[in-house]
Design a protein around this motif. Structure first.
Motif, mmCIF file in Angstrom:
data_model
loop_
_atom_site.group_PDB
_atom_site.id
_atom_site.type_symbol
_atom_site.label_atom_id
_atom_site.label_comp_id
_atom_site.label_asym_id
_atom_site.label_seq_id
_atom_site.Cartn_x
_atom_site.Cartn_y
_atom_site.Cartn_z
ATOM 1 N N CYS A 31 0.636 -1.226 0.093
ATOM 2 C CA CYS A 31 0.056 0.039 -0.217
ATOM 3 C C CYS A 31 0.944 1.319 -0.445
ATOM 4 O O CYS A 31 1.695 0.964 0.938
ATOM 5 C CB CYS A 31 -1.096 -0.239 1.274
ATOM 6 S SG CYS A 31 -2.269 1.858 1.187
ATOM 7 N N LEU A 33 -0.983 4.173 -0.308
ATOM 8 C CA LEU A 33 -2.339 5.444 0.158
ATOM 9 C C LEU A 33 -2.134 6.954 0.436
ATOM 10 O O LEU A 33 -3.046 7.395 0.123
ATOM 11 C CB LEU A 33 -3.136 4.736 0.168
ATOM 12 C CG LEU A 33 -4.676 3.488 -0.647
ATOM 13 C CD1 LEU A 33 -4.889 3.424 0.210
ATOM 14 C CD2 LEU A 33 -4.388 4.569 -1.787
ATOM 15 N N CYS A 34 -0.840 6.463 1.572
ATOM 16 C CA CYS A 34 -0.488 7.835 2.714
ATOM 17 C C CYS A 34 0.659 7.847 2.594
ATOM 18 O O CYS A 34 1.597 6.579 1.852
ATOM 19 C CB CYS A 34 -1.365 7.797 3.820
ATOM 20 S SG CYS A 34 -0.783 6.474 4.748
ATOM 21 N N LEU A 36 3.251 7.519 4.501
ATOM 22 C CA LEU A 36 3.735 7.086 5.810
ATOM 23 C C LEU A 36 4.089 6.009 5.033
ATOM 24 O O LEU A 36 5.380 5.355 5.563
ATOM 25 C CB LEU A 36 2.466 6.192 6.803
ATOM 26 C CG LEU A 36 2.145 7.363 7.885
ATOM 27 C CD1 LEU A 36 1.280 6.624 8.884
ATOM 28 C CD2 LEU A 36 2.722 7.992 8.039
ATOM 29 N N HIS A 37 4.280 5.919 4.094
ATOM 30 C CA HIS A 37 4.594 4.352 3.190
ATOM 31 C C HIS A 37 6.505 3.933 3.273
ATOM 32 O O HIS A 37 7.063 3.561 3.169
ATOM 33 C CB HIS A 37 4.231 3.357 2.318
ATOM 34 C CG HIS A 37 3.708 4.835 0.634
ATOM 35 N ND1 HIS A 37 3.589 5.957 0.434
ATOM 36 C CD2 HIS A 37 5.192 4.618 -0.547
ATOM 37 C CE1 HIS A 37 4.208 6.474 -0.705
ATOM 38 N NE2 HIS A 37 4.867 6.075 -1.618
ATOM 39 N N ARG A 40 8.360 3.907 6.299
ATOM 40 C CA ARG A 40 8.386 2.643 6.976
ATOM 41 C C ARG A 40 9.074 0.920 6.954
ATOM 42 O O ARG A 40 9.344 1.681 5.441
ATOM 43 C CB ARG A 40 6.789 1.818 6.852
ATOM 44 C CG ARG A 40 6.853 0.907 5.227
ATOM 45 C CD ARG A 40 4.929 1.082 4.853
ATOM 46 N NE ARG A 40 5.333 0.573 3.743
ATOM 47 C CZ ARG A 40 3.793 0.393 2.891
ATOM 48 N NH1 ARG A 40 3.328 1.114 3.727
ATOM 49 N NH2 ARG A 40 4.255 0.002 1.653
ATOM 50 N N LEU A 100 -3.585 1.986 11.981
ATOM 51 C CA LEU A 100 -3.088 2.170 10.719
ATOM 52 C C LEU A 100 -1.626 0.947 11.430
ATOM 53 O O LEU A 100 -2.088 0.479 11.818
ATOM 54 C CB LEU A 100 -2.079 3.918 11.262
ATOM 55 C CG LEU A 100 -2.574 4.895 11.009
ATOM 56 C CD1 LEU A 100 -1.309 5.974 11.093
ATOM 57 C CD2 LEU A 100 -3.434 5.306 10.376
ATOM 58 N N ARG A 101 -1.737 1.005 9.532
ATOM 59 C CA ARG A 101 -0.717 -0.482 9.218
ATOM 60 C C ARG A 101 0.786 0.166 8.893
ATOM 61 O O ARG A 101 1.532 -0.636 8.588
ATOM 62 C CB ARG A 101 -1.620 -0.789 7.913
ATOM 63 C CG ARG A 101 -2.375 -2.166 8.749
ATOM 64 C CD ARG A 101 -3.185 -1.923 7.747
ATOM 65 N NE ARG A 101 -4.388 -2.552 8.837
ATOM 66 C CZ ARG A 101 -4.645 -1.559 9.049
ATOM 67 N NH1 ARG A 101 -4.816 -0.620 9.337
ATOM 68 N NH2 ARG A 101 -6.060 -2.068 10.634
ATOM 69 N N CYS A 102 1.248 1.579 9.443
ATOM 70 C CA CYS A 102 3.026 2.110 8.990
ATOM 71 C C CYS A 102 2.829 3.383 10.115
ATOM 72 O O CYS A 102 1.943 3.183 10.400
ATOM 73 C CB CYS A 102 2.900 2.561 7.740
ATOM 74 S SG CYS A 102 2.141 1.650 6.026
ATOM 75 N N HIS A 117 -8.168 6.724 5.140
ATOM 76 C CA HIS A 117 -6.870 6.031 4.134
ATOM 77 C C HIS A 117 -6.941 4.558 4.217
ATOM 78 O O HIS A 117 -6.623 4.069 3.752
ATOM 79 C CB HIS A 117 -5.627 6.835 3.089
ATOM 80 C CG HIS A 117 -5.645 7.922 2.539
ATOM 81 N ND1 HIS A 117 -6.031 7.308 1.900
ATOM 82 C CD2 HIS A 117 -5.811 9.098 2.627
ATOM 83 C CE1 HIS A 117 -6.614 9.054 0.510
ATOM 84 N NE2 HIS A 117 -5.622 9.632 1.291
ATOM 85 N N CYS A 118 -6.462 4.666 5.848
ATOM 86 C CA CYS A 118 -6.013 3.161 6.231
ATOM 87 C C CYS A 118 -7.337 2.027 6.578
ATOM 88 O O CYS A 118 -7.421 1.417 7.227
ATOM 89 C CB CYS A 118 -5.317 2.760 6.597
ATOM 90 S SG CYS A 118 -3.832 1.897 7.323
ATOM 91 N N TYR A 121 -9.343 -1.148 5.360
ATOM 92 C CA TYR A 121 -7.834 -2.614 5.695
ATOM 93 C C TYR A 121 -9.091 -2.632 6.710
ATOM 94 O O TYR A 121 -8.736 -3.366 7.165
ATOM 95 C CB TYR A 121 -6.730 -1.868 5.818
ATOM 96 C CG TYR A 121 -6.877 -1.620 4.611
ATOM 97 C CD1 TYR A 121 -6.278 -2.506 3.288
ATOM 98 C CD2 TYR A 121 -5.239 -0.947 4.505
ATOM 99 C CE1 TYR A 121 -6.101 -2.031 1.710
ATOM 100 C CE2 TYR A 121 -4.482 -0.227 3.174
ATOM 101 C CZ TYR A 121 -4.855 -0.601 1.399
ATOM 102 O OH TYR A 121 -4.619 0.060 0.704
HETATM 103 S S1 SF4 Z 1 -0.705 3.727 7.107
HETATM 104 FE FE1 SF4 Z 1 -2.584 1.944 5.991
HETATM 105 S S2 SF4 Z 1 -3.087 3.558 4.226
HETATM 106 FE FE2 SF4 Z 1 -0.884 4.009 5.173
HETATM 107 S S3 SF4 Z 1 0.597 3.897 3.703
HETATM 108 FE FE3 SF4 Z 1 -0.142 2.294 5.645
HETATM 109 S S4 SF4 Z 1 -1.097 0.364 4.939
HETATM 110 FE FE4 SF4 Z 1 -1.856 2.239 3.723
#
Ligand code: SF4
Length: 204
Positions: A31, A33-34, A36-37, A40, A100-102, A117-118, A121
Motif C-alpha cells: 500500500c 495510499l498515504c 507513511l509508506h 515505514r 494504521l498499518r504503517c 486512507h487506512c 483495511y
Molecule cells: S498507513 Fe495504511 S493507508 Fe497509509 S500507506 Fe500504510 S497501509 Fe497504506
C-alpha cells in the motif's frame, strides 16, 4: 509471521471490502495510499486468530512493531498481552490490529487523512474476523473507530456499536499511557470486567 508479497497495483475503491485474507495481506503490504509508506520499514497488518471472538484495536505501529511487522510487541504490547491474559485468553486467541498499518514518524498521532486512507483495511479485517466484541485501546482508536471527538474518560464504561452487525465496542486506555501513568491500571481492569459482562450478556 507470514510475509505477504506486495501487490503490484493499488486496489480499486470498494475492492477491499471483497478481499479474502491473502489478497488483503498482499494489498496492505504494497500500500502507498498515504505518505507513511515512504518512512515505514514494513507494514504491520494484524495478528491473532482469524476466528477470534475478541478483537483489540490500537493506534499505530511504533518502532518495535515497524521493525518486527507485528502489532503490540514492545513494552506496551507486553502490557496488552497481560490485559488479554487477565481476561482468560492467550494472545493468539484474540485478534489484534491498529487504526494504521504503517508507523507515523517519531510516533506522532495519525492524521485524519492517514486514518481515513487506512480505514478500509481495518473494516475488512473486522468483517473477516467477525468478532463478538471489540476493545478500542486508547483515545485514537476509540475516536477513529466510533467517529467521535469525545475524551476517553467520557467514552469508558459505555457500550458503542460498530458496523452493520452492531458489534459491541468497549473503550479503555492504551497500555502506552499506563506505562506513563501506572496508577491508572486499576481503571483498565474495571473496563475489562465491564467488557466481559457485555460479552457474556451478548452471548447469553
Ligand atoms: S498507513 Fe495504511 S493507508 Fe497509509 S500507506 Fe500504510 S497501509 Fe497504506
Amino acid at each position: 509471521m507470514p510475509v505477504a508479497t506486495p501487490a503490484t497495483q493499488a486496489a480499486a475503491p470498494g475492492e477491499v471490502a471483497l478481499m479474502d485474507w491473502e489478497t488483503l495481506r498482499r494489498t496492505v503490504a504494497g500500500c502507498t495510499l498515504c505518505g507513511l509508506h515512504k518512512t515505514r520499514t514494513q507494514t504491520v497488518f494484524g495478528v491473532g486468530s482469524e476466528q477470534a471472538e475478541w478483537m483489540f484495536i490500537g493506534e499505530a505501529p511504533g518502532a518495535d512493531e515497524d521493525r518486527l511487522g507485528e502489532p503490540f510487541v514492545g513494552r506496551a504490547g507486553q502490557l496488552l498481552t497481560s490485559m488479554i491474559r487477565a481476561l482468560g485468553f492467550k494472545r493468539e486467541q484474540v485478534y489484534i490490529a491498529n487504526i494504521l498499518r504503517c508507523r507515523p514518524p517519531n510516533n506522532r498521532e495519525p492524521s485524519p487523512e492517514e486514518a481515513t486512507h487506512c480505514s478500509a483495511y481495518l473494516q475488512r479485517q473486522i468483517a473477516l474476523v467477525r468478532p463478538r466484541i471489540i476493545i478500542a485501546v486508547g483515545r485514537i482508536a476509540a475516536q477513529n473507530l466510533l467517529h467521535s471527538d469525545q475524551s476517553i474518560g467520557k467514552m469508558r464504561g459505555q457500550v458503542y456499536r460498530y458496523g452493520p452487525d452492531r458489534i459491541p465496542v468497549v473503550v479503555t486506555y492504551h497500555p502506552a499511557y499506563l506505562l506513563r501513568s501506572p496508577g491508572e491500571k486499576r481503571k483498565v481492569w474495571v473496563d475489562l470486567k465491564f467488557a466481559r459482562e457485555v460479552f457474556q450478556r451478548g452471548n447469553a
